[in-house]
Design a protein around this motif. Structure first.
Motif: not given
Length: 212
Positions: A81, A83, A85, A92, A94, A96, A192, A203
Motif C-alpha cells: 500500500n 499514500s 501526496v 492525495k 492512495v 491499496s 482525495y 474522496h
C-alpha cells in the motif's frame, strides 16, 4: 453466426424479429433512444476508467522504481500500500492492495455446524443473533457470499453457561478458518482532495453510487 442486417425502416426487437418502425409506439422509440444513449456513454466512461487505472498503476510503479534506483534498491514481489501526496498537500493518491478471498468446500461444513448450533440454541438464543449469523451465508443477487460478513463470524464468541466456548461452535470456526483461501490480490486506487486548509480529505468519487 453473423448478425442480421436490419433493413431500412425496421427495428430488431428483443426476440430477433424485424418490426417496421411505423408500427412501433412513440414511447418505445423514445425509451430506446434514451437507453442506447446512456449505454453508449456508460461504455465510454467504463473504458476511460479502465485506461485511468492502467495509467495510475504504471505511473505509481514508475515512481517507486525511480525512488528505488536512487538508493540502489531492487523492488519486487508484493507492491504493498502507498499514500502519495502532492507537494502543496491538496491532493492525495492512495494505492491499496487487497487479498481476494474465496472459500473452499469446507465452508459448507462450517455452515452445517453453525445451523446445528442455532437449532440447539433456538429456545434461548436472541433472534437478532440468529439472523446476524445466518445472513452471512445468504448470497447476493450474483450468487456471491459477503466475504466480510462470513469472516465477521470469527469474531463472535459463543460460550456455554459454564463460561466455556461451545464445542460445536468452535468446530464450526475451525472449519471456517480452514475454508479460507487467498486466490490473488486486487489493486485499488483512490484519489482525495483536501478540504480547504484543513487536514481532512474528500474522496473523489469514481463510481455512480457515490456521485452527488
Amino acid at each position: 453466426m453473423a448478425k442480421l442486417v436490419v433493413p431500412e425502416g425496421y427495428r430488431e426487437n428483443a426476440l430477433g424479429h424485424m418490426v417496421p418502425v411505423a408500427q412501433i409506439r412513440e414511447q418505445d422509440l423514445l425509451r430506446d433512444e434514451v437507453v442506447r444513449t446512456l449505454a453508449h456513454d456508460a461504455k465510454l466512461l467504463s473504458e476511460a476508467l479502465r485506461e485511468f487505472k492502467e495509467r495510475a498503476m504504471q505511473d505509481v510503479e514508475d515512481l517507486v522504481r525511480v525512488a528505488a534506483e536512487k538508493y540502489g534498491a531492487k523492488v519486487g514481489g508484493d507492491k504493498g500500500n502507498l499514500s502519495l501526496v502532492s507537494f502543496d498537500g491538496q491532493f492525495k493518491v492512495v494505492r491499496s492492495m487487497a487479498a481476494v478471498i474465496t472459500f473452499t468446500e469446507e465452508l459448507q461444513a462450517a455452515k452445517a455446524l453453525i445451523e446445528a448450533c442455532i437449532t440447539r440454541w433456538s429456545d434461548g438464543a436472541d433472534a437478532r443473533l440468529q439472523s446476524l449469523v445466518m445472513r452471512a451465508f445468504k448470497p447476493n443477487t450474483k450468487g456471491e457470499l459477503n466475504t466480510k460478513a462470513v469472516l465477521g463470524l470469527l469474531r463472535l464468541e459463543m460460550v456455554n453457561f459454564d463460561g466455556e466456548t461451545d464445542a460445536e461452535w468452535a468446530a464450526a470456526m475451525d472449519a471456517l478458518r480452514d475454508s479460507i483461501q487467498t486466490s490473488g490480490t486486487t489493486t485499488y486506487f483512490n484519489v482525495y482532495e483536501r478540504v480547504g486548509v484543513s487536514d481532512k480529505y474528500r474522496h473523489v468519487a469514481l463510481d455512480l453510487a457515490a456521485v452527488g
